[in-house]
Design a protein around this motif. Structure first.
Motif, mmCIF file in Angstrom:
data_model
loop_
_atom_site.group_PDB
_atom_site.id
_atom_site.type_symbol
_atom_site.label_atom_id
_atom_site.label_comp_id
_atom_site.label_asym_id
_atom_site.label_seq_id
_atom_site.Cartn_x
_atom_site.Cartn_y
_atom_site.Cartn_z
ATOM 1 N N TRP A 268 33.458 46.789 31.412
ATOM 2 C CA TRP A 268 34.243 45.558 31.484
ATOM 3 C C TRP A 268 35.146 45.587 32.713
ATOM 4 O O TRP A 268 35.627 46.646 33.121
ATOM 5 N N ALA A 269 35.397 44.403 33.263
ATOM 6 C CA ALA A 269 36.386 44.247 34.324
ATOM 7 C C ALA A 269 37.692 43.777 33.696
ATOM 8 O O ALA A 269 37.687 42.889 32.832
ATOM 9 N N ILE A 270 38.801 44.368 34.113
ATOM 10 C CA ILE A 270 40.112 44.011 33.567
ATOM 11 C C ILE A 270 40.959 43.463 34.709
ATOM 12 O O ILE A 270 41.286 44.182 35.653
ATOM 13 N N GLN A 271 41.292 42.187 34.632
ATOM 14 C CA GLN A 271 41.992 41.520 35.723
ATOM 15 C C GLN A 271 43.248 40.814 35.223
ATOM 16 O O GLN A 271 43.363 40.477 34.042
ATOM 17 N N GLN A 272 44.154 40.580 36.166
ATOM 18 C CA GLN A 272 45.295 39.708 35.919
ATOM 19 C C GLN A 272 45.039 38.423 36.703
ATOM 20 O O GLN A 272 45.013 38.436 37.930
ATOM 21 N N ILE A 273 44.809 37.327 35.999
ATOM 22 C CA ILE A 273 44.505 36.051 36.638
ATOM 23 C C ILE A 273 45.674 35.109 36.437
ATOM 24 O O ILE A 273 46.132 34.906 35.301
ATOM 25 N N GLU A 274 46.159 34.541 37.529
ATOM 26 C CA GLU A 274 47.281 33.604 37.422
ATOM 27 C C GLU A 274 46.754 32.206 37.138
ATOM 28 O O GLU A 274 45.995 31.630 37.916
ATOM 29 N N ILE A 275 47.144 31.659 36.003
ATOM 30 C CA ILE A 275 46.776 30.297 35.615
ATOM 31 C C ILE A 275 48.022 29.621 35.077
ATOM 32 O O ILE A 275 48.689 30.142 34.187
ATOM 33 N N GLY A 276 48.339 28.481 35.633
ATOM 34 C CA GLY A 276 49.511 27.748 35.170
ATOM 35 C C GLY A 276 50.806 28.480 35.413
ATOM 36 O O GLY A 276 51.735 28.401 34.583
ATOM 37 N N GLY A 277 50.885 29.214 36.533
ATOM 38 C CA GLY A 277 52.110 29.917 36.865
ATOM 39 C C GLY A 277 52.368 31.163 36.056
ATOM 40 O O GLY A 277 53.453 31.744 36.122
ATOM 41 N N LYS A 279 50.611 35.031 34.818
ATOM 42 C CA LYS A 279 49.528 36.004 34.905
ATOM 43 C C LYS A 279 48.999 36.314 33.521
ATOM 44 O O LYS A 279 49.762 36.634 32.605
ATOM 45 N N ARG A 280 47.699 36.201 33.388
ATOM 46 C CA ARG A 280 47.065 36.382 32.088
ATOM 47 C C ARG A 280 46.016 37.486 32.185
ATOM 48 O O ARG A 280 45.225 37.512 33.130
ATOM 49 N N THR A 281 46.020 38.392 31.225
ATOM 50 C CA THR A 281 45.025 39.461 31.202
ATOM 51 C C THR A 281 43.677 38.889 30.804
ATOM 52 O O THR A 281 43.544 38.272 29.743
ATOM 53 N N CYS A 282 42.690 39.085 31.669
ATOM 54 C CA CYS A 282 41.336 38.595 31.397
ATOM 55 C C CYS A 282 40.373 39.780 31.445
ATOM 56 O O CYS A 282 40.214 40.421 32.487
ATOM 57 N N ILE A 283 39.764 40.083 30.315
ATOM 58 C CA ILE A 283 38.743 41.122 30.227
ATOM 59 C C ILE A 283 37.397 40.402 30.248
ATOM 60 O O ILE A 283 37.125 39.563 29.383
ATOM 61 N N SER A 284 36.579 40.705 31.231
ATOM 62 C CA SER A 284 35.390 39.885 31.442
ATOM 63 C C SER A 284 34.233 40.719 31.956
ATOM 64 O O SER A 284 34.399 41.881 32.339
ATOM 65 N N HIS A 285 33.062 40.099 31.975
ATOM 66 C CA HIS A 285 31.927 40.677 32.692
ATOM 67 C C HIS A 285 30.934 39.587 33.030
ATOM 68 O O HIS A 285 30.564 38.773 32.190
ATOM 69 N N TYR A 286 30.550 39.598 34.296
ATOM 70 C CA TYR A 286 29.502 38.706 34.800
ATOM 71 C C TYR A 286 28.149 39.399 34.679
ATOM 72 O O TYR A 286 28.060 40.631 34.762
ATOM 73 N N GLY A 287 27.105 38.618 34.481
ATOM 74 C CA GLY A 287 25.767 39.185 34.453
ATOM 75 C C GLY A 287 24.765 38.233 35.078
ATOM 76 O O GLY A 287 24.881 37.011 34.922
ATOM 77 N N ASP A 288 23.806 38.790 35.800
ATOM 78 C CA ASP A 288 22.714 37.955 36.286
ATOM 79 C C ASP A 288 21.441 38.782 36.344
ATOM 80 O O ASP A 288 21.468 39.996 36.516
ATOM 81 N N ILE A 289 20.348 38.093 36.167
ATOM 82 C CA ILE A 289 19.014 38.671 36.248
ATOM 83 C C ILE A 289 18.099 37.494 36.538
ATOM 84 O O ILE A 289 18.408 36.364 36.153
ATOM 85 N N ASN A 290 17.010 37.741 37.212
ATOM 86 C CA ASN A 290 16.131 36.693 37.720
ATOM 87 C C ASN A 290 16.088 35.444 36.839
ATOM 88 O O ASN A 290 15.577 35.468 35.730
ATOM 89 N N GLY A 291 16.636 34.335 37.355
ATOM 90 C CA GLY A 291 16.588 33.063 36.653
ATOM 91 C C GLY A 291 17.704 32.837 35.658
ATOM 92 O O GLY A 291 17.773 31.761 35.050
#
Length: 436
Positions: A268-277, A279-291
């Motif tokens: 997992w990626a653990i980020q601090q994303i600023e939304i609406g002034g 900082k919010r902890t966002c635990i996320s993961h992107y994925g891609d595979i053909n199509g």
């Protein structure tokens, strides 16, 4: 909350109506599903719509499942994440230097086989056992000393797959079904072998002038690196379980969601994303595979989850997911408007054609004209080329604005010089290109 749901629906419906999204979206808040909807087609040939139950290949979102399996085995006492991998893979070159922790956090230094020059032309197309795939890189020199730095590496997660199989005495698929998927009643998820017929499985597409079939990949390759399929509904079950000890203990959850190098935990990626002034902890993961591509964004302090899965390559699922989060948190975003083309004369069209590059020359795009249609050719994820139509929507003496098909992007050509300058908006990035 009813107002927020209405705004979320307005945004997602606008994407759908403009052809900017093809897939499924789920938004959940404190265990309540606010939106769960399919958009566009799961199968273009047969006009089959996407639904909340449509299955998608989820690419590297798989890595969070593999990491959970490793932590379960640690809790059983059969391994430690601090063990060096020579204990389990004695014939792996430099195995005495590499720990399971290094594999989990992409700090092993092992070359990533998906970046090999012949990956797209040969490796991904041929059936391969797990051992055969590991043999592609097991005797190669390390790219750096383990632990020295972060370098995203699916090779590491195939080694974790091998360790899971070796210690459990089961295939990776059998282990996941018994210890993760079945306990969570994720009945529409599993390891995609590419041969079993799966009901409600989406077909994967890419773009070259129009939607076309994506390049073939043999699904014996990805496994615990990027080989699962799932639905938005099942992934929400997964998300909610990670707020509990149903699968692993608090201690294991803490280690999985701790940011190590480059703010990456275990799968997992653990980020601090600023939304609406804020900082919010966002635990996320992107994925891609053909199509296919997808993202799961977990704003854990707010118990908000956004899941976006698409069966069309290059769809900016992360950007869409963040826009949905902005809407939820009350941040205004631009809602796509219906495309209304204006006419251009032939002289103006030919004035715009050519190859454009950024001022530092690290990226270029082309504007071409075929059979009465202007096209943008550019590169997307992994440097893969795509070509899609552009349509003029606004013209003055000084500039012409275009919008693209398939993705919410725009181009502005400045006409104040002999050679036009091009501003290209890709997601939230506005980049200047000069004609080459």
């Amino acid at each position: 909350m009813k107002k927020i749901v209405g705004q979320l629906e307005e945004y997602s419906n606008a994407l759908d109506q403009n052809g900017y999204f093809n897939g499924s979206i789920l938004v959940g808040y404190k265990g309540e599903v606010l939106i769960c909807q399919g958009y566009g087609l799961a199968n273009v040939e047969n006009n089959v719509p996407n639904t909340p139950q449509t299955k998608y290949r989820i690419g590297s979102i798989t890595k969070g499942f593999t990491a959970t399996a490793i932590l379960q085995l640690q809790e059983q006492g059969v391994l430690s994440v601090q063990d060096t991998i020579d204990r389990y893979l004695p014939d792996f070159l430099n195995g005495k230097q590499i720990t399971i922790h290094h594999l989990l956090t992409h700090t092993s230094g092992i070359p990533d086989f998906t970046s090999f020059p012949d990956y797209w032309t040969r490796i991904m197309r041929l059936p391969s056992t797990l051992d055969q795939t590991i043999a592609l890189f097991k005797e190669l020199s390390l790219e750096f000393t383990p632990g020295e730095r972060f370098s995203y590496c699916s090779s590491s997660y195939l080694l974790l797959t091998k360790i899971i199989e070796q210690l459990s005495g089961q295939s990776y698929e059998e282990y996941l079904q018994q210890y993760i998927l079945q306990p969570l009643h994720m009945n529409n998820s599993g390891v995609d072998n590419g041969r079993t017929i799966l009901k409600h499985m989406a077909s994967g597409y890419t773009i070259w002038k129009e939607k076309i079939h994506s390049e073939f990949i043999d699904m014996s390759i990805p496994l615990g690196g990027y080989g699962l399929y799932s639905t938005v509904e099942d992934l929400y079950l997964w998300d909610q379980a990670l707020y509990t000890n149903q699968l692993i203990s608090d201690e294991s959850l803490c280690s999985m969601f701790s940011p190590y190098q480059q703010n990456y935990g275990y799968g997992w990626a653990i980020q601090q994303i600023e939304i609406g002034g804020k900082k919010r902890t966002c635990i996320s993961h992107y994925g891609d595979i053909n199509g296919f591509c997808g993202d799961i964004l977990r704003f854990v302090d707010d118990n908000l989850t956004v899941i976006v899965l698409s069966n069309l390559s290059f769809t900016p699922v992360t950007w869409i997911g963040k826009n949905i989060a902005k809407v939820f948190f009350g941040v205004p975003i631009k809602i796509p408007e219906a495309i209304r083309s204006v006419d251009l004369n032939e002289a103006t069209i030919h004035h715009l054609l050519g190859t454009y590059q950024t001022e530092n020359s690290n990226r270029e795009l082309q504007i071409t004209y075929e059979k009465g249609q202007l096209y943008l050719t550019t590169t997307k994820v992994h440097g893969a080329p795509c070509q899609y139509p552009i349509h003029p929507i606004f013209i003055t003496e000084k500039q012409i604005e275009f919008v693209t098909e398939y993705m919410d992007e725009s181009l502005i050509f400045e006409l104040t010089t002999n050679t036009p300058r091009l501003w290209y908006r890709e997601m939230d990035n506005l980049t200047l290109y000069l004609i080459k």
